[in-house]
Enzyme design. Structure first.
Site, PDB file in Angstrom:
ATOM      1  CB  SER A 113      44.701  51.109  -9.591  1.00 28.12           C
ATOM      2  OG  SER A 113      44.363  50.117  -8.693  1.00 28.12           O
ATOM      3  CG  HIS A 114      42.330  47.817 -11.498  1.00 30.11           C
ATOM      4  ND1 HIS A 114      42.106  48.938 -10.731  1.00 30.11           N
ATOM      5  CD2 HIS A 114      41.348  47.790 -12.411  1.00 30.11           C
ATOM      6  CE1 HIS A 114      41.007  49.543 -11.150  1.00 30.11           C
ATOM      7  NE2 HIS A 114      40.525  48.868 -12.174  1.00 30.11           N
ATOM      8  CG  ASP A 277      45.995  46.566  -7.337  1.00 34.46           C
ATOM      9  OD1 ASP A 277      46.737  46.477  -6.347  1.00 34.46           O
ATOM     10  OD2 ASP A 277      45.320  47.578  -7.597  1.00 34.46           O
ATOM     11  CG  ASP A 279      47.712  50.822  -6.784  1.00 36.06           C
ATOM     12  OD1 ASP A 279      47.074  49.805  -7.098  1.00 36.06           O
ATOM     13  OD2 ASP A 279      47.179  51.812  -6.267  1.00 36.06           O
ATOM     14  CG  ASP A 281      45.087  49.855  -4.144  1.00 37.52           C
ATOM     15  OD1 ASP A 281      45.106  49.025  -5.064  1.00 37.52           O
ATOM     16  OD2 ASP A 281      44.685  51.033  -4.285  1.00 37.52           O
ATOM     17  NE  ARG A 282      41.243  47.520  -7.632  1.00 37.54           N
ATOM     18  CZ  ARG A 282      40.237  47.539  -8.480  1.00 37.54           C
ATOM     19  NH1 ARG A 282      39.877  46.436  -9.117  1.00 37.54           N
ATOM     20  NH2 ARG A 282      39.582  48.667  -8.722  1.00 37.54           N
ATOM     21  CE  LYS A 376      41.423  49.448  -3.785  1.00 38.59           C
ATOM     22  NZ  LYS A 376      41.148  50.848  -4.105  1.00 38.59           N
TER      23      LYS A 376
END
Ligand code: G16
Length: 543
Positions: A113-114, A277, A279, A281-282, A376
């Site tokens: 992710s982030h 981010d 991937d 999703d954010r 998300k």
């Protein structure tokens, strides 16, 4: 093509956290580490014989190698088909959509992710189920249990499969279908939102800047914002995914997206800024000189969702994670819809979305999404904002001012203390947990503790219980401080302190968050000693 059985034994440290397994990349690259975990996923979900799985990731370092291993293990374990994003690329929400659209048995998403990427940074892997969402606690527990007793894994010996071009090929008896990672997702966004309205906004002189932070949303944002919606070329910046995210930290908050923040507070600021981010999703939303906290963004989206075609009939309900501010609760109350408070982690929204109890969900950690997928979705949030602005035709700052005037303002901030020694962090949390019963009635710097507890959650759909989900201190007058340990870090422990206070006085709605929260911040430190005991002068990150 022969499947071989490789003997192995359990490897320590394979317990999934908030969102799958995240480790230093070099740990994932150690002998058998990835293979053990992948085989444990397959065993934990009851085997994959004859099944179809989606496979893709955010393009970070080791993504390409790990995908080849996963494909060979899928073939050896009897899978019928792998649907793979071209070049190994799939944003997390696009993977969730693909799982749902194609009715697959789930998917494997490669991402931390982030967290930064690279040989010395982070890597991650998670399994999403057939509903497109992160594995439930029950499935995660079975996978973890399997990692502790594993004695072998299956893999075929084969050359790399070409995943660089769209098309279908074979790996033993398994089909490998390589798909355009953007097409289906972009089509879904076009169904949900009024693209003509947004095009109208963008051709009326309204300017935007989307910072893809050298991560996976670059190709998605280019295709949707620039190619389909007509944003000026160059509106999407840092748009080419790179294995180490350009050496940056692809976390869309004011600290890590400081380049975008600098632009948005400069005299040349465009009307609207956003970032996503690693991937995809954010999201972060920022107007001209106006940063919107994720909690406020959730509340604004809930309040105005009916302006977009997908939500015109109204929302069934809203859900937010416990540490997220109560801003959305106030909107839900006004709309007369249910509002659920869940533990941190998108997996807890899945049942509510599947059961049709919630339409929009959100978290303070820059995640918002809806029932269109089971993750998300950063670009979705950006497009819903644009759809709302296309209808309202007002600056973000004005929209926020009007929102706060109507519902009050939940001043909110999160203070993170990163890479704290694990035993120091555990000691801080244990002592605070032990002190909770004695806190009510205690006065701290002019504030009185009203109540204190440890959050636990009973899922209203399947009645599963999640305990120890954060320590909460409520102050008289409506303030709150929450303490919890992050479940996504890979180095030591990260202590998160979430701070909140509701303000309804119309003369006090335009303060800085740190100033407005100063008494809560001081009381939280006096009670917990987080800063002093972790040996810091200040939090490492303030969102
Ligand atoms: C993950 C989860 C989110 C969670 C976030 C922070 O986000 O999917 O639901 O809010 O971690 O978790 P923690 O506070 O435990 O670090 P992402 O974007 O990293 O997948």
């Amino acid at each position: 093509m022969q499947a071989i059985h490789v003997d192995t034994k359990p490897i320590e440290g394979q317990k999934p956290g908030t969102s799958g397994l995240r480790k230093k990349t070099r740990v994932f690259m150690e002998p058998h580490f990835l293979e053990n975990y992948v085989q444990s996923i397959f065993d934990g979900i009851g085997g994959i014989t004859g099944k179809t799985l989606v496979v893709g990731g955010d393009g970070r370092y080791f993504n390409d190698r790990a995908i080849q291993v996963i494909l060979r293990m899928m073939a050896a374990n009897g899978a019928a088909r792998a649907i793979v994003g071209q070049g190994g690329i799939l944003s997390t929400p696009a993977a969730s959509h693909l799982i749902r659209k194609r009715g697959t048995d789930g998917g494997l998403i490669l991402s931390a992710s982030h967290n930064p990427g690279g040989p010395d940074e982070d890597f991650g892997l998670k399994y999403n189920g057939p509903n497109g969402g992160p594995a439930s606690e029950g499935v995660t527990d079975r996978i973890f249990a399997r990692t502790r007793e594993i004695d072998g894994y299956r893999i075929v010996e084969a050359h790399d499969v070409d995943i660089g071009t769209v098309g279908e090929r074979a790996l033993g008896d398994m089909a490998v279908e390589v798909v355009d990672p953007v097409a289906d997702y972009a089509a879904l966004m076009e169904e949900l939102f009024d693209f003509d309205k947004i095009k109208g906004l963008l051709s009326s002189g309204f300017t935007l800047r989307f910072d893809a932070m050298h991560a996976v949303t670059g190709p998605y944002a280019k295709a949707i914002l620039e190619d389909r919606l007509g944003a000026a070329e160059g509106s999407v910046v840092n748009a080419v995914p790179s294995p180490d995210f350009g050496g940056g930290h692809p976390d869309p908050n004011p600290i890590w997206a400081h380049e975008l923040m600098a632009t948005m507070t400069s005299p040349e600021a465009p009307d609207f800024g956003a970032a996503s981010d690693g991937d995809g999703d954010r999201n972060m939303i920022v107007g001209k000189g106006a940063y919107v906290t994720p909690s406020d963004s959730l509340a604004v989206l809930v309040a105005n969702a009916t302006l977009a075609p997908a939500y015109r009939e109204g929302l069934k309900g809203v859900a937010r994670s416990m540490p997220t501010s109560g801003a959305a609760d106030r909107v839900a109350e006004a709309l007369g819809i249910d509002c659920y408070e869940t533990p941190t982690g998108w997996k807890f929204f899945g049942n509510l979305l599947d059961a049709g109890r919630a339409t929009i969900c959100g978290e303070e950690s820059a995640g918002t999404g809806s029932d269109h997928v089971r993750e998300k979705d950063g670009l979705w949030a950006v497009l819903l904002w644009l759809n709302i602005l296309a209808e309202k035709r007002q600056p973000v700052s004005q929209l926020m001012a009007e929102h706060w005037a109507e519902y009050g303002r939940n001043y909110y901030s999160r203070h993170d203390y990163e890479a704290v020694e694990a035993d120091v962090a555990a000691g801080i949390m244990d002592d605070l947990r032990a002190a909770l019963p004695d806190l009510p009635g205690r006065e701290v710097g002019g504030l009185t503790v009203d109540a204190a507890d440890e959050f636990s959650y009973t899922d209203p759909v399947d009645e599963s219980v999640a305990r120890q989900q954060g320590l909460r201190i409520f102050f008289e007058g409506g303030g709150r401080a929450v303490f919890r340990l992050s479940g996504t870090g890979t180095e030591g422990a990260t202590i998160r302190v979430y701070l909140e206070r509701l303000e309804t006085d119309s003369d006090r709605l335009q303060m800085g968050a740190q100033e407005a929260l100063a008494p809560i911040i001081a009381a939280a430190e006096a009670i917990s000693g987080v800063r002093a005991r972790s040996g810091r002068d200040a939090p490492d990150v303030i969102t």
